[in-house]
Design a protein around this motif. Structure first.
Motif, PDB file in Angstrom:
ATOM      1  N   ILE A 125     -20.003 -17.293  36.471  1.00  0.00           N
ATOM      2  CA  ILE A 125     -20.828 -16.106  36.818  1.00  0.00           C
ATOM      3  C   ILE A 125     -19.896 -14.935  36.732  1.00  0.00           C
ATOM      4  O   ILE A 125     -19.003 -14.982  37.197  1.00  0.00           O
ATOM      5  N   ILE A 126     -20.449 -13.833  36.252  1.00  0.00           N
ATOM      6  CA  ILE A 126     -19.921 -12.279  36.292  1.00  0.00           C
ATOM      7  C   ILE A 126     -20.864 -11.717  36.842  1.00  0.00           C
ATOM      8  O   ILE A 126     -21.987 -11.512  36.156  1.00  0.00           O
ATOM      9  N   VAL A 127     -20.460 -10.743  37.958  1.00  0.00           N
ATOM     10  CA  VAL A 127     -21.411  -9.939  38.497  1.00  0.00           C
ATOM     11  C   VAL A 127     -20.735  -8.455  38.254  1.00  0.00           C
ATOM     12  O   VAL A 127     -19.870  -8.263  38.375  1.00  0.00           O
TER      13      VAL A 127
ATOM     14  N   GLU B  56     -23.022 -22.653  40.306  1.00  0.00           N
ATOM     15  CA  GLU B  56     -21.600 -22.764  39.823  1.00  0.00           C
ATOM     16  C   GLU B  56     -21.268 -24.267  39.370  1.00  0.00           C
ATOM     17  O   GLU B  56     -20.573 -24.313  38.595  1.00  0.00           O
ATOM     18  N   ARG B  57     -21.811 -25.336  40.276  1.00  0.00           N
ATOM     19  CA  ARG B  57     -21.355 -26.664  39.888  1.00  0.00           C
ATOM     20  C   ARG B  57     -21.843 -26.925  38.300  1.00  0.00           C
ATOM     21  O   ARG B  57     -21.066 -27.648  37.502  1.00  0.00           O
TER      22      ARG B  57
ATOM     23  N   ASN C 214     -35.022 -21.708  40.681  1.00  0.00           N
ATOM     24  CA  ASN C 214     -34.110 -20.458  41.208  1.00  0.00           C
ATOM     25  C   ASN C 214     -33.241 -21.097  41.915  1.00  0.00           C
ATOM     26  O   ASN C 214     -33.163 -21.285  43.163  1.00  0.00           O
ATOM     27  N   PRO C 215     -32.064 -21.810  41.191  1.00  0.00           N
ATOM     28  CA  PRO C 215     -30.842 -22.354  41.721  1.00  0.00           C
ATOM     29  C   PRO C 215     -30.154 -21.629  42.778  1.00  0.00           C
ATOM     30  O   PRO C 215     -29.925 -20.499  42.531  1.00  0.00           O
ATOM     31  N   SER C 216     -29.550 -22.292  43.856  1.00  0.00           N
ATOM     32  CA  SER C 216     -28.560 -21.435  44.653  1.00  0.00           C
ATOM     33  C   SER C 216     -27.158 -21.164  43.740  1.00  0.00           C
ATOM     34  O   SER C 216     -26.946 -21.732  42.850  1.00  0.00           O
ATOM     35  N   VAL C 217     -26.603 -20.371  44.283  1.00  0.00           N
ATOM     36  CA  VAL C 217     -25.228 -19.859  43.643  1.00  0.00           C
ATOM     37  C   VAL C 217     -24.427 -21.175  43.639  1.00  0.00           C
ATOM     38  O   VAL C 217     -23.721 -21.512  42.718  1.00  0.00           O
TER      39      VAL C 217
ATOM     40  N   SER D  93     -25.942 -33.703  34.658  1.00  0.00           N
ATOM     41  CA  SER D  93     -26.517 -34.379  36.127  1.00  0.00           C
ATOM     42  C   SER D  93     -25.172 -34.906  36.866  1.00  0.00           C
ATOM     43  O   SER D  93     -24.733 -34.649  38.082  1.00  0.00           O
ATOM     44  N   ASN D  94     -24.745 -35.996  36.367  1.00  0.00           N
ATOM     45  CA  ASN D  94     -23.577 -36.909  36.740  1.00  0.00           C
ATOM     46  C   ASN D  94     -22.627 -35.795  37.081  1.00  0.00           C
ATOM     47  O   ASN D  94     -21.867 -36.008  38.151  1.00  0.00           O
ATOM     48  N   LYS D  95     -22.138 -35.166  36.059  1.00  0.00           N
ATOM     49  CA  LYS D  95     -20.755 -34.425  36.003  1.00  0.00           C
ATOM     50  C   LYS D  95     -20.851 -33.354  37.315  1.00  0.00           C
ATOM     51  O   LYS D  95     -19.803 -33.053  37.827  1.00  0.00           O
ATOM     52  N   SER D  96     -21.992 -32.605  37.445  1.00  0.00           N
ATOM     53  CA  SER D  96     -22.144 -31.622  38.369  1.00  0.00           C
ATOM     54  C   SER D  96     -22.839 -32.057  39.636  1.00  0.00           C
ATOM     55  O   SER D  96     -22.804 -31.142  40.637  1.00  0.00           O
ATOM     56  N   ASP D  97     -23.145 -33.224  39.867  1.00  0.00           N
ATOM     57  CA  ASP D  97     -23.736 -33.803  41.047  1.00  0.00           C
ATOM     58  C   ASP D  97     -25.009 -32.952  41.448  1.00  0.00           C
ATOM     59  O   ASP D  97     -25.195 -32.392  42.565  1.00  0.00           O
ATOM     60  N   VAL D  98     -25.831 -32.585  40.507  1.00  0.00           N
ATOM     61  CA  VAL D  98     -27.207 -31.988  40.584  1.00  0.00           C
ATOM     62  C   VAL D  98     -28.069 -32.650  40.028  1.00  0.00           C
ATOM     63  O   VAL D  98     -28.019 -33.460  38.928  1.00  0.00           O
ATOM     64  N   ALA D  99     -29.203 -32.867  40.858  1.00  0.00           N
ATOM     65  CA  ALA D  99     -30.360 -33.910  40.171  1.00  0.00           C
ATOM     66  C   ALA D  99     -30.666 -33.369  38.969  1.00  0.00           C
ATOM     67  O   ALA D  99     -31.056 -32.202  38.524  1.00  0.00           O
TER      68      ALA D  99
END
Length: 66
Positions: free
Chosen positions: A61-63, A51-52, A44-47, A25-31
């Motif tokens: 991510i490979i599309v 990515e973070r 369902n996370p945003s892209v 969470s701290n490294k990626s700045d995601v709650a």
């Protein structure tokens, strides 16, 4: 890939790196609640969010076009 599979991949990689959810969470700045929900396959996370998280886990991510 469904959300549960995505969550499993993220959790397994996080554990391989010995990161707690708090560290990721701290490294990626995601709650931390978001990371927890993603790992359970309930979010369902945003892209951008995905990515973070993946960047900090050394994943990408490979599309593939069918």
């Amino acid at each position: 890939m469904n959300l549960e599979q995505l969550g499993n991949i993220i959790r397994e990689r996080r554990n391989e790196l010995s990161f707690s959810q708090e560290v990721l969470s701290n490294k990626s700045d995601v709650a931390i609640k978001t990371i927890h929900s993603i790992e359970l396959g309930k979010a369902n996370p945003s892209v951008k969010t995905l990515e973070r998280i993946l960047d900090n886990l050394g994943l990408q991510i490979i599309v593939v076009n069918k």
